[in-house]
Design a protein around this motif. Structure first.
Motif, mmCIF file in Angstrom:
data_model
loop_
_atom_site.group_PDB
_atom_site.id
_atom_site.type_symbol
_atom_site.label_atom_id
_atom_site.label_comp_id
_atom_site.label_asym_id
_atom_site.label_seq_id
_atom_site.Cartn_x
_atom_site.Cartn_y
_atom_site.Cartn_z
ATOM 1 N N MET A 1 6.914 8.718 -3.241
ATOM 2 C CA MET A 1 5.817 8.560 -2.324
ATOM 3 C C MET A 1 4.607 8.072 -3.105
ATOM 4 N N ARG A 3 0.507 7.489 -2.580
ATOM 5 C CA ARG A 3 -0.654 7.759 -1.719
ATOM 6 C C ARG A 3 -1.886 7.192 -2.398
ATOM 7 N N GLU A 15 -0.282 4.970 2.419
ATOM 8 C CA GLU A 15 0.892 5.779 2.124
ATOM 9 C C GLU A 15 2.138 4.917 2.196
ATOM 10 N N GLY A 16 2.966 5.005 1.160
ATOM 11 C CA GLY A 16 4.176 4.194 1.142
ATOM 12 C C GLY A 16 5.259 4.811 0.292
ATOM 13 N N ARG A 17 6.435 4.202 0.377
ATOM 14 C CA ARG A 17 7.589 4.658 -0.401
ATOM 15 C C ARG A 17 8.129 3.498 -1.223
ATOM 16 N N TRP A 30 5.131 0.277 3.196
ATOM 17 C CA TRP A 30 3.932 1.002 3.604
ATOM 18 C C TRP A 30 4.079 1.516 5.027
ATOM 19 N N GLU A 31 3.584 2.715 5.296
ATOM 20 C CA GLU A 31 3.594 3.283 6.640
ATOM 21 C C GLU A 31 2.748 2.405 7.563
#
Length: 58
Positions: A1, A3, A15-17, A30-31
């Motif tokens: 994750m 942030r 926020e992303g993975r 990204w969300e």
């Protein structure tokens, strides 16, 4: 994750993975903002083909 917090309060790409990592690339989903791919620069130079803009006051 991943942030991130922007000093101006923007929540774009906050926020992303990590989707994938290789020796030369990093892909982040990204969300609500899609996916970006980051490429390692060769020899301290920026990759070719990047969009450019005039820096204000330059």
């Amino acid at each position: 994750m991943i942030r991130l917090k922007c000093s101006d309060g923007s929540s774009d790409r906050a926020e992303g993975r990590v989707k994938s990592v290789t020796a030369t690339t990093l892909r982040v989903a990204w969300e609500g903002s899609g996916t970006d791919e980051f490429v390692k620069a060769k020899g301290g130079q920026l990759p070719e083909g990047l969009p450019t803009t005039q820096v204000p006051g330059a």
